[in-house]
Motif scaffolding. Structure first.
Motif, PDB file in Angstrom:
ATOM      1  N   CYS A 156      -8.614  -8.063  -2.472  1.00 61.64           N
ATOM      2  CA  CYS A 156      -7.174  -7.843  -2.675  1.00 61.64           C
ATOM      3  C   CYS A 156      -6.787  -6.410  -2.321  1.00 61.64           C
ATOM      4  O   CYS A 156      -5.771  -6.172  -1.649  1.00 61.64           O
ATOM      5  N   ASP A 157      -7.596  -5.447  -2.759  1.00 64.90           N
ATOM      6  CA  ASP A 157      -7.334  -4.052  -2.394  1.00 64.90           C
ATOM      7  C   ASP A 157      -7.379  -3.870  -0.879  1.00 64.90           C
ATOM      8  O   ASP A 157      -6.546  -3.167  -0.292  1.00 64.90           O
ATOM      9  N   ALA A 158      -8.359  -4.523  -0.239  1.00 66.04           N
ATOM     10  CA  ALA A 158      -8.502  -4.396   1.210  1.00 66.04           C
ATOM     11  C   ALA A 158      -7.323  -5.038   1.936  1.00 66.04           C
ATOM     12  O   ALA A 158      -6.892  -4.539   2.979  1.00 66.04           O
ATOM     13  N   TYR A 159      -6.798  -6.151   1.396  1.00 70.59           N
ATOM     14  CA  TYR A 159      -5.626  -6.771   2.010  1.00 70.59           C
ATOM     15  C   TYR A 159      -4.427  -5.822   1.954  1.00 70.59           C
ATOM     16  O   TYR A 159      -3.715  -5.655   2.956  1.00 70.59           O
ATOM     17  N   VAL A 160      -4.198  -5.207   0.809  1.00 64.75           N
ATOM     18  CA  VAL A 160      -3.079  -4.265   0.685  1.00 64.75           C
ATOM     19  C   VAL A 160      -3.267  -3.106   1.665  1.00 64.75           C
ATOM     20  O   VAL A 160      -2.306  -2.654   2.309  1.00 64.75           O
ATOM     21  N   ALA A 161      -4.506  -2.640   1.810  1.00 66.19           N
ATOM     22  CA  ALA A 161      -4.779  -1.555   2.761  1.00 66.19           C
ATOM     23  C   ALA A 161      -4.522  -2.005   4.199  1.00 66.19           C
ATOM     24  O   ALA A 161      -3.986  -1.242   5.013  1.00 66.19           O
ATOM     25  N   ASP A 162      -4.900  -3.241   4.535  1.00 72.37           N
ATOM     26  CA  ASP A 162      -4.637  -3.760   5.881  1.00 72.37           C
ATOM     27  C   ASP A 162      -3.140  -3.781   6.184  1.00 72.37           C
ATOM     28  O   ASP A 162      -2.689  -3.359   7.255  1.00 72.37           O
ATOM     29  N   THR A 163      -2.360  -4.286   5.236  1.00 67.40           N
ATOM     30  CA  THR A 163      -0.914  -4.382   5.476  1.00 67.40           C
ATOM     31  C   THR A 163      -0.277  -3.008   5.599  1.00 67.40           C
ATOM     32  O   THR A 163       0.765  -2.854   6.252  1.00 67.40           O
ATOM     33  N   ALA A 164      -0.884  -1.995   4.985  1.00 66.82           N
ATOM     34  CA  ALA A 164      -0.353  -0.637   5.091  1.00 66.82           C
ATOM     35  C   ALA A 164      -0.411  -0.143   6.532  1.00 66.82           C
ATOM     36  O   ALA A 164       0.414   0.689   6.938  1.00 66.82           O
ATOM     37  N   ARG A 165      -1.382  -0.644   7.305  1.00 69.87           N
ATOM     38  CA  ARG A 165      -1.476  -0.260   8.724  1.00 69.87           C
ATOM     39  C   ARG A 165      -0.207  -0.681   9.473  1.00 69.87           C
ATOM     40  O   ARG A 165       0.338   0.081  10.276  1.00 69.87           O
ATOM     41  N   VAL A 166       0.264  -1.883   9.215  1.00 65.57           N
ATOM     42  CA  VAL A 166       1.478  -2.378   9.863  1.00 65.57           C
ATOM     43  C   VAL A 166       2.698  -1.642   9.311  1.00 65.57           C
ATOM     44  O   VAL A 166       3.606  -1.261  10.061  1.00 65.57           O
ATOM     45  N   ALA A 167       2.736  -1.442   7.994  1.00 66.03           N
ATOM     46  CA  ALA A 167       3.876  -0.761   7.376  1.00 66.03           C
ATOM     47  C   ALA A 167       4.042   0.656   7.911  1.00 66.03           C
ATOM     48  O   ALA A 167       5.157   1.115   8.179  1.00 66.03           O
ATOM     49  N   ASP A 168       2.924   1.366   8.060  1.00 63.59           N
ATOM     50  CA  ASP A 168       2.969   2.713   8.645  1.00 63.59           C
ATOM     51  C   ASP A 168       3.637   2.682  10.011  1.00 63.59           C
ATOM     52  O   ASP A 168       4.499   3.513  10.325  1.00 63.59           O
ATOM     53  N   ALA A 169       3.225   1.730  10.833  1.00 62.08           N
ATOM     54  CA  ALA A 169       3.765   1.637  12.191  1.00 62.08           C
ATOM     55  C   ALA A 169       5.253   1.327  12.176  1.00 62.08           C
ATOM     56  O   ALA A 169       5.991   1.763  13.070  1.00 62.08           O
ATOM     57  N   LEU A 170       5.721   0.582  11.172  1.00 68.45           N
ATOM     58  CA  LEU A 170       7.132   0.212  11.080  1.00 68.45           C
ATOM     59  C   LEU A 170       8.005   1.327  10.532  1.00 68.45           C
ATOM     60  O   LEU A 170       9.230   1.246  10.605  1.00 68.45           O
ATOM     61  N   GLY A 171       7.384   2.359   9.948  1.00 68.81           N
ATOM     62  CA  GLY A 171       8.161   3.478   9.442  1.00 68.81           C
ATOM     63  C   GLY A 171       8.193   3.606   7.930  1.00 68.81           C
ATOM     64  O   GLY A 171       8.946   4.435   7.394  1.00 68.81           O
ATOM     65  N   VAL A 172       7.391   2.816   7.218  1.00 65.32           N
ATOM     66  CA  VAL A 172       7.304   2.960   5.768  1.00 65.32           C
ATOM     67  C   VAL A 172       6.518   4.226   5.449  1.00 65.32           C
ATOM     68  O   VAL A 172       5.451   4.474   6.026  1.00 65.32           O
ATOM     69  N   VAL A 173       7.033   5.023   4.538  1.00 65.75           N
ATOM     70  CA  VAL A 173       6.378   6.268   4.158  1.00 65.75           C
ATOM     71  C   VAL A 173       5.370   5.997   3.040  1.00 65.75           C
ATOM     72  O   VAL A 173       5.724   5.451   1.992  1.00 65.75           O
ATOM     73  N   ASP A 174       4.121   6.350   3.276  1.00 69.01           N
ATOM     74  CA  ASP A 174       3.051   6.226   2.282  1.00 69.01           C
ATOM     75  C   ASP A 174       3.026   4.842   1.630  1.00 69.01           C
ATOM     76  O   ASP A 174       3.180   4.706   0.411  1.00 69.01           O
ATOM     77  N   PRO A 175       2.831   3.776   2.384  1.00 75.09           N
ATOM     78  CA  PRO A 175       2.770   2.440   1.782  1.00 75.09           C
ATOM     79  C   PRO A 175       1.568   2.318   0.857  1.00 75.09           C
ATOM     80  O   PRO A 175       0.560   3.010   1.052  1.00 75.09           O
ATOM     81  N   PRO A 176       1.634   1.467  -0.159  1.00 79.08           N
ATOM     82  CA  PRO A 176       0.494   1.308  -1.071  1.00 79.08           C
ATOM     83  C   PRO A 176      -0.728   0.791  -0.344  1.00 79.08           C
ATOM     84  O   PRO A 176      -0.627  -0.004   0.594  1.00 79.08           O
ATOM     85  N   ARG A 177      -1.897   1.244  -0.811  1.00 75.57           N
ATOM     86  CA  ARG A 177      -3.144   0.878  -0.151  1.00 75.57           C
ATOM     87  C   ARG A 177      -4.140   0.201  -1.074  1.00 75.57           C
ATOM     88  O   ARG A 177      -5.282  -0.039  -0.698  1.00 75.57           O
ATOM     89  N   ASP A 178      -3.717  -0.096  -2.299  1.00 75.46           N
ATOM     90  CA  ASP A 178      -4.543  -0.918  -3.190  1.00 75.46           C
ATOM     91  C   ASP A 178      -3.621  -1.593  -4.198  1.00 75.46           C
ATOM     92  O   ASP A 178      -2.414  -1.340  -4.233  1.00 75.46           O
ATOM     93  N   MET A 179      -4.184  -2.467  -5.015  1.00 79.25           N
ATOM     94  CA  MET A 179      -3.377  -3.261  -5.935  1.00 79.25           C
ATOM     95  C   MET A 179      -2.664  -2.404  -6.978  1.00 79.25           C
ATOM     96  O   MET A 179      -1.520  -2.680  -7.333  1.00 79.25           O
ATOM     97  N   ALA A 180      -3.333  -1.371  -7.458  1.00 82.47           N
ATOM     98  CA  ALA A 180      -2.706  -0.512  -8.464  1.00 82.47           C
ATOM     99  C   ALA A 180      -1.479   0.187  -7.882  1.00 82.47           C
ATOM    100  O   ALA A 180      -0.422   0.265  -8.525  1.00 82.47           O
ATOM    101  N   ALA A 181      -1.614   0.680  -6.658  1.00 83.58           N
ATOM    102  CA  ALA A 181      -0.481   1.348  -6.014  1.00 83.58           C
ATOM    103  C   ALA A 181       0.639   0.353  -5.719  1.00 83.58           C
ATOM    104  O   ALA A 181       1.826   0.687  -5.834  1.00 83.58           O
ATOM    105  N   LEU A 182       0.284  -0.884  -5.358  1.00 90.62           N
ATOM    106  CA  LEU A 182       1.301  -1.906  -5.102  1.00 90.62           C
ATOM    107  C   LEU A 182       2.089  -2.209  -6.371  1.00 90.62           C
ATOM    108  O   LEU A 182       3.328  -2.265  -6.346  1.00 90.62           O
TER     109      LEU A 182
END
Length: 297
Positions: free
Chosen positions: A165-191
């Motif tokens: 689950c943490d790795a999934y959130v980290a994977d999606t952060a790669r796409v979010a970064d590219a879209l312009g999201v600032v500091d997207p969450p990278r694990d479940m706690a941050a989400l």
């Protein structure tokens, strides 16, 4: 049964991926080159599962609670006039960024950023919005990630462990970064923390309640498809947290949701998974490849 599977799978795929879906799928999976995500990454597991049908509906309902995001959707997305087109564009974007080449993924992101840059307006309450606003993009992102993962953990064929689950959130952060999201969450706690931080901004506007009624009660579907869609919608609602359901006026049915609704969700997602997976190869033959049945591409 193979004929039934093929027809049902084809109909579902066309609805989700559009008339050009087969060509897009071949390009996404067949074009050689480096990818953002390797075959072992959990984002591929989550986005390739039938639970995304439930997660996608949940994400739309959750996202509608931000007044600025909902105003942008209501004014610019055409979700009423062309809901299937919007679904197909979203499905293709997810497929390209998850499975496509790095070059195609970046091209898809660049196109979305160009569209976002043009989407501006004012809510009925006089609040300005801009779809390229990193804060607004951040809400759309965390609502999607939370919804896709919640649906997968309940209805997916292979739910993830805590590290997954943490790795999934980290994977999606790669796409979010590219879209312009600032500091997207990278694990479940941050989400979880980011979702909590957005809650004071959320409320159900008239547009949000109208969108919920449209999504849940008046989908543009033939009558034969209404019953299975109702199952998807009921399970999408059942996975929402209470704080998200109350503003939308969606009732809770204690006992029924934990038994009948959840059981029907498992049956339907298994049926979709069966229909959209390639049939087993004949004895001594070769398989069709794991990507052949993916809804998004």
């Amino acid at each position: 049964m193979d004929t039934v599977r093929e027809r049902l799978g084809r109909d579902l795929f066309t609805r989700v991926a559009g008339p050009g879906g087969a060509v897009n799928r071949a390009r996404i999976h067949g074009t050689p080159g480096p990818r953002w995500f390797g075959p072992e990454r959990p984002i591929r597991t989550v986005h390739g599962d039938a639970s995304m049908f439930i997660g996608g509906l949940r994400a739309l309902l959750l996202q509608s609670l931000h007044p600025l995001a909902m105003a942008a959707v209501a004014a610019h997305s055409g979700y009423r006039g062309d809901p299937w087109g919007r679904l197909q564009r979203t499905s293709t974007f997810l497929a390209v960024t998850t499975y496509g080449t790095a070059e195609d993924a970046q091209r898809a992101v660049d196109h979305v950023r160009e569209v976002h840059e043009r989407v501006r307006g004012t809510t009925s309450a006089g609040e300005p919005y801009h779809a390229a606003d990193p804060h607004l993009l951040g809400w759309v992102h965390v609502a999607e990630v939370d919804s896709f993962l919640a649906a997968h953990q309940r209805y997916g064929a292979h739910p993830l462990d805590a590290a997954g689950c943490d790795a999934y959130v980290a994977d999606t952060a790669r796409v979010a970064d590219a879209l312009g999201v600032v500091d997207p969450p990278r694990d479940m706690a941050a989400l979880a923390g980011r979702l909590a931080a957005y809650r004071p901004e959320l409320r159900a506007t008239r547009e949000a309640r109208e969108a919920a009624r449209f999504i849940l009660l008046h989908p543009p579907l033939p009558w034969i498809a209404r019953a299975p869609y109702a199952v998807l919608a009921a399970n999408a609602v059942a996975t929402l947290p209470p704080w998200a359901r109350r503003p939308l006026g969606v009732p809770r049915l204690p006992g029924v949701e934990e038994t009948v609704v959840r059981a029907s969700g498992h049956v339907l997602t298994r049926t979709i998974r069966w229909a959209m997976s390639p049939p087993p190869p004949p004895a001594g033959g070769a398989g069709n490849g794991a990507g052949a049945g993916r809804a998004g591409g």
